[in-house]
Design a protein around this motif. Structure first.
Motif, PDB file in Angstrom:
ATOM      1  N   ASN A  18       0.695  -1.285   0.000  1.00 29.61           N
ATOM      2  CA  ASN A  18      -0.111  -0.070  -0.018  1.00 29.61           C
ATOM      3  C   ASN A  18       0.838   1.204   0.092  1.00 29.61           C
ATOM      4  O   ASN A  18       0.647   2.235   0.626  1.00 29.61           O
ATOM      5  CB  ASN A  18      -0.992   0.074   1.135  1.00 29.61           C
ATOM      6  N   THR A  21      -1.090   4.458  -0.871  1.00 23.96           N
ATOM      7  CA  THR A  21      -1.926   5.112   0.253  1.00 23.96           C
ATOM      8  C   THR A  21      -1.447   5.632   1.268  1.00 23.96           C
ATOM      9  O   THR A  21      -1.546   6.790   1.716  1.00 23.96           O
ATOM     10  CB  THR A  21      -2.848   3.866   0.427  1.00 23.96           C
ATOM     11  N   LEU A  25      -1.069   9.324   3.115  1.00 20.59           N
ATOM     12  CA  LEU A  25      -1.648   9.945   4.620  1.00 20.59           C
ATOM     13  C   LEU A  25      -0.477  10.163   5.341  1.00 20.59           C
ATOM     14  O   LEU A  25      -0.592  10.979   6.208  1.00 20.59           O
ATOM     15  CB  LEU A  25      -2.265   8.694   4.917  1.00 20.59           C
ATOM     16  N   ALA A 105      -6.875  -0.350   0.839  1.00 19.71           N
ATOM     17  CA  ALA A 105      -6.853   1.177   0.358  1.00 19.71           C
ATOM     18  C   ALA A 105      -8.081   1.772   1.021  1.00 19.71           C
ATOM     19  O   ALA A 105      -7.810   2.710   2.012  1.00 19.71           O
ATOM     20  CB  ALA A 105      -6.582   1.389  -0.747  1.00 19.71           C
ATOM     21  N   TYR A 109      -7.850   4.434   4.253  1.00 25.80           N
ATOM     22  CA  TYR A 109      -8.301   5.688   4.173  1.00 25.80           C
ATOM     23  C   TYR A 109      -9.257   5.816   5.447  1.00 25.80           C
ATOM     24  O   TYR A 109      -9.371   7.159   6.203  1.00 25.80           O
ATOM     25  CB  TYR A 109      -8.641   5.999   3.029  1.00 25.80           C
TER      26      TYR A 109
END
Length: 269
Positions: A18, A21, A25, A105, A109
């Motif tokens: 990931n 992602t 973040l 993902a 999130y």
């Protein structure tokens, strides 16, 4: 050792699966928030005609209050997301092989979104407090205290809270993301969001009093912001983090006492 090895394996898996992602973040989003805060702070202590010009007012209408909330929300994201990195990485590593996680993902999130939402809610309270203090003329337009009693009082509140059992309970949860995930795991995007909210609540419970120091030292004072960011990271991530909370509490109380007694010293001679 087993827990440390487990953490390492989960983090490695998260970074493999990931990357985009997690990069958004944990790197792009905090960096964007930091850039905005730095631009505003430099303008406030400079010409005050650019990004922070809207703060120079005695009339806080709705648009200005919304901007003030956005400033606080960005500041909290910049300060708190770095210290939440282990929590997000461990979750991303744990979710990779679970059958119910068809879209890792989206759940990552959701987890981060729940965490950030709690701090956005905290920012509402900080905005209202700043508005009230400005209305009472306790804060200057530069967002610094006008009364010699305001800063030591805020330091005293923060110092006392650092020594409470509630602070230690919240800090214990923040310092053990793998334990938190092991006892509060929920499936699906909604479950991930709820875990993010719960972890954010513990984080606010751990750090809300420290954020009062922004009012004591200047809300947009970059040195205060950077110091608090490092302070929070040490408490949550360093091996001696739990002890540092007690030490910092004693230091804050000592600083508050010194600030209160300093004006009286000439009278005591």
């Amino acid at each position: 050792r087993m827990r440390s090895a487990m953490k390492s394996t989960m983090v490695e898996a998260a970074l493999r699966r990931n990357r985009l992602t997690l990069a958004f973040l944990l790197v792009v989003l905090p960096l964007a928030c930091w850039i905005w805060i730095i631009i505003m702070a430099r303008d406030m202590y400079g010409s005050m005609t650019g990004a922070s010009a809207w703060m120079m007012t005695s009339h806080w209408d709705v648009p200005r209050l919304v901007l003030l909330w956005a400033m606080w929300a960005a500041m909290m994201a910049a300060m708190m997301l770095p210290s939440a990195t282990p929590f997000v990485l461990l979750y991303a590593g744990a979710v990779r092989n679970r059958a119910e996680s068809r879209s890792p993902a989206a759940t990552i999130y959701a987890l981060a979104g729940g965490y950030v939402l709690v701090w956005a809610g905290f920012s509402v309270g900080a905005t209202l407090l700043q508005w009230l203090l400005a209305k009472l003329l306790v804060l200057t337009p530069m967002m610094e205290p006008t009364s010699p009693w305001a800063a030591p009082l805020l330091l005293m509140i923060a110092g006392l809270y650092q020594l409470t059992p509630l602070k230690q309970a919240c800090l214990r949860s923040c310092r053990s993301p793998i334990g938190f995930l092991g006892t509060r795991w929920r499936t699906g995007t909604a479950g991930s969001f709820r875990m993010g909210v719960e972890n954010g609540v513990y984080c606010v419970g751990c750090c809300w009093a420290l954020m009062l120091l922004l009012f004591a030292g200047g809300v947009m004072n970059l040195w205060v912001i950077l110091t608090l960011t490092a302070w929070v990271a040490i408490e949550k991530l360093a091996p001696f983090g739990r002890e540092s909370a007690r030490v910092s509490g004693a230091m804050l109380l000592g600083a508050a006492a010194w600030m209160l007694l300093k004006p009286l010293m000439p009278l005591l001679r």
